[in-house]
Design an enzyme around this catalytic site. Structure first.
Site, short mmCIF file in Angstrom:
data_model
loop_
_atom_site.label_atom_id
_atom_site.label_comp_id
_atom_site.label_asym_id
_atom_site.label_seq_id
_atom_site.Cartn_x
_atom_site.Cartn_y
_atom_site.Cartn_z
N LYS A 109 59.74 49.18 12.69
CA LYS A 109 59.48 48.83 14.09
C LYS A 109 60.43 47.72 14.49
O LYS A 109 60.87 46.93 13.65
CB LYS A 109 58.04 48.34 14.25
P1 NAD Z 1 54.56 50.92 28.65
O1 NAD Z 1 55.34 49.67 28.72
O2 NAD Z 1 55.10 52.16 29.22
O3 NAD Z 1 53.13 50.71 29.32
C1 NAD Z 1 52.27 49.64 29.04
C2 NAD Z 1 51.38 49.46 30.26
O4 NAD Z 1 50.38 48.50 29.96
C3 NAD Z 1 52.16 48.96 31.47
O5 NAD Z 1 51.80 49.71 32.61
C4 NAD Z 1 51.72 47.50 31.58
O6 NAD Z 1 51.76 47.02 32.91
C5 NAD Z 1 50.31 47.58 31.03
N1 NAD Z 1 49.83 46.31 30.53
C6 NAD Z 1 50.52 45.33 29.91
N2 NAD Z 1 49.73 44.30 29.62
C7 NAD Z 1 48.50 44.63 30.06
C8 NAD Z 1 47.25 43.99 30.05
N3 NAD Z 1 47.10 42.77 29.54
N4 NAD Z 1 46.19 44.63 30.59
C9 NAD Z 1 46.32 45.86 31.11
N5 NAD Z 1 47.49 46.53 31.15
C10 NAD Z 1 48.55 45.92 30.64
O7 NAD Z 1 54.17 51.08 27.10
P2 NAD Z 1 53.74 52.41 26.36
O8 NAD Z 1 54.96 53.03 25.79
O9 NAD Z 1 52.83 53.21 27.21
O10 NAD Z 1 52.94 51.79 25.12
C11 NAD Z 1 51.58 51.40 25.23
C12 NAD Z 1 50.97 51.32 23.84
O11 NAD Z 1 51.12 52.58 23.19
C13 NAD Z 1 51.63 50.29 22.91
O12 NAD Z 1 50.64 49.77 22.05
C14 NAD Z 1 52.59 51.13 22.10
O13 NAD Z 1 52.89 50.56 20.84
C15 NAD Z 1 51.79 52.40 21.96
N6 NAD Z 1 52.60 53.59 21.65
C16 NAD Z 1 53.57 54.03 22.49
C17 NAD Z 1 54.30 55.17 22.18
C18 NAD Z 1 55.34 55.74 23.10
O14 NAD Z 1 55.80 56.86 22.81
N7 NAD Z 1 55.72 55.10 24.17
C19 NAD Z 1 54.05 55.83 20.98
C20 NAD Z 1 53.05 55.37 20.14
C21 NAD Z 1 52.32 54.25 20.49
#
Ligand code: NAD
Length: 476
Positions: free
Chosen positions: A107
């Site tokens: 990561k």
């Molecule tokens: P992203 O940046 O696209 O979205 C995150 C969202 O959460 C944003 O809309 C942001 O405004 C919101 N956010 C941030 N802080 C917040 C808070 N305190 N309260 C409420 N909302 C809040 O990120 P993502 O890619 O959707 O990732 C989200 C989670 O999923 C992370 O934990 C990431 O590790 C996990 N994840 C993502 C992927 C991927 O393919 N993108 C894959 C596996 C896991």
């Protein structure tokens, strides 16, 4: 976010790991080898911006190289630190093993608030970060393959891929150095939606077995289930969109950085997303009750809670007040180890992160294979498949003509049956299969072993067993 007496994110992951290995028969040496993070590289680099040099701190952590390349996203957030990337890298190891993608866990992260920078500035910062990682083989198609995570997306992956290609002009597999790229830069159809799509497929599989549904004190199917989602980013938006549009779930709550929206009759996910993009927050959205205390919505009555933003949001202080009988961890580490214990005691069913959000790495795997094979999925078979279907349809048509009014082919059957699978259909089918098989492997352990009381332990047992087998095969 973390309260006093709460373990850090990495400690939480280690505690969950320890709980699992206590039920296994591993030698102490192998147990330790799997648990520890192999290496974490910290880089500080300067970029000239706005007339001055700004210094940034980035990390790339490699948890386990039992399989290579290692794989894991790159996160852009101010909260990024060594503890966090190491926890996320460990989760990647277990996740990849569980869904059988042939990778070790890694990561990366950059300590930055991307919203404070213009696009051209972000490009310079990303290229410089990519350069620092690539020159140490921490970006490399056969050694370390990043992907998007919080705060990054297709755009950043395209810059990283291009930076790597510039530094490795004769590497024919250069595009496979990173996944989650846009389609025109070597990406794959269905990668953007993949993690949210995986959450949907996971829930569908959960609801296929009445025993599981009973354990959560729920009934029936996804249809009509009240869902609260935290984080309407890549993962949360796609999960909420698919669950409401295709499975009849009702999105009653959406929590974002600036607060939460609630509507018992259901929120229009597309409309909220448009609002969020235009206004940078959810406040002011019409047709819903807005509260600036977003986190309080996690405690609202609902059937399914989907934390899809960041880690540690369900902790010692709020765990006892969480009402949802079923939580699916779309984010990584949204429930601390201490909160996990409180929820388990209450009987809450938790579909754990290492399984629930594995859709992303699954489709990343397909993209990496596509890049290495230099051909789009379905390109060789599609028309041939359609021609064979046409043969069958011609025969059915003869039968239809012969039987007259007694029988006829259903109106839309021809069109549906004729269409050969393109890349998107194949990707979705591969993802669905992966999510089902992995869930079934957890379910078996969950139901069959009296000493395994929850899906998280089942997931860890299945995955650690596979990692251990890899190490043993290497002679360790
Ligand atoms: P992203 O940046 O696209 O979205 C995150 C969202 O959460 C944003 O809309 C942001 O405004 C919101 N956010 C941030 N802080 C917040 C808070 N305190 N309260 C409420 N909302 C809040 O990120 P993502 O890619 O959707 O990732 C989200 C989670 O999923 C992370 O934990 C990431 O590790 C996990 N994840 C993502 C992927 C991927 O393919 N993108 C894959 C596996 C896991």
């Amino acid at each position: 976010m973390l309260k006093r007496n709460e373990p850090t994110f990495r400690e939480s992951v280690d505690m969950m790991f320890n709980r699992a290995v206590a039920l296994m028969d591993l030698s102490p040496g192998l147990e330790e080898k799997i648990r520890v993070c192999n290496a974490t590289y910290t880089v500080r680099f300067g970029v000239r911006l706005r007339g001055d040099i700004q210094t940034f701190t980035g990390y790339r952590s490699v948890h386990s190289e039992h399989m290579e390349p290692v794989k894991g996203g790159i996160r852009y957030a101010m909260s990024v630190n060594q503890d966090e990337v190491e926890a996320l890298a460990a989760l990647m190891t277990y996740k990849c093993a569980l869904v059988e993608t042939p990778f070790g866990g890694s990561k990366g992260g950059l300590c930055i608030d991307p919203r404070q920078y213009e696009e051209h500035e972000l490009e310079r910062i990303t290229r410089r970060f990519a350069y620092e990682l690539a020159k140490r083989d921490l970006i490399n198609p056969s050694q370390n393959v990043p992907a998007p995570d919080m705060g990054t997306g297709e755009r950043e992956m395209a810059w990283i891929a291009d930076q790597y290609a510039r530094m490795n002009t004769t590497d024919i597999n250069a595009r496979a150095c990173v996944t989650g790229k846009p389609l025109n830069a070597g990406g794959i159809s269905g990668r953007v939606e993949a993690t949210g799509r995986g959450v949907q497929y996971a829930l569908r599989e959960f609801f296929r077995d009445k025993r599981d549904v009973d354990k959560a004190n729920l009934q029936g199917t996804l249809d009509g289930k009240r869902v609260i989602v935290q984080g309407l980013g890549n993962v949360g938006y796609h999960a909420a969109k698919f669950l409401s549009a295709e499975d009849g779930a009702i999105i009653t709550g959406i929590i974002e950085r600036d607060g939460g929206l609630y509507h018992p009759g259901g929120l229009d996910v597309e409309a909220v997303q448009h609002w969020l993009t235009r206004h940078g927050g959810v406040s002011g959205f019409p047709d819903a009750t807005y509260s600036p205390e977003g986190a309080a919505l996690l405690e609202e009555d609902c059937d399914i809670l989907i934390p899809a933003a960041l880690e540690g949001v369900i902790h010692l202080e709020n765990a006892a007040r969480i009402k949802a009988p079923l939580i699916i961890e779309a984010a990584n580490g949204p429930i601390t180890a201490s909160a996990d214990e409180i929820l388990r005691d209450k009987g809450t069913v938790i579909i754990p992160d290492l399984y629930a959000n594995a859709g992303g790495v699954t489709v990343s795997y397909f993209e990496w294979v596509k890049n290495l094979s230099h051909i789009r999925f379905g390109r060789m078979q599609r028309r041939q498949e359609e021609a064979r279907h046409q043969l069958l349809l011609d025969e059915l048509q003869r039968l239809d003509d012969y039987l007259g009014d007694a029988w006829s082919i259903s109106p839309d059957f021809k069109q549906k049956y004729l269409k050969g699978a393109g890349e998107l259909e194949l990707v979705r089918s591969g993802l669905d299969d992966t999510m089902r098989i992995a869930y079934q492997s957890m379910r078996e352990v969950w139901h069959d072993r009296a000493d395994v009381g929850d899906l998280r332990m089942a997931a860890y047992l299945v995955s650690i067993d596979k990692v251990a087998a890899s190490y043993r095969a290497k002679g360790l």
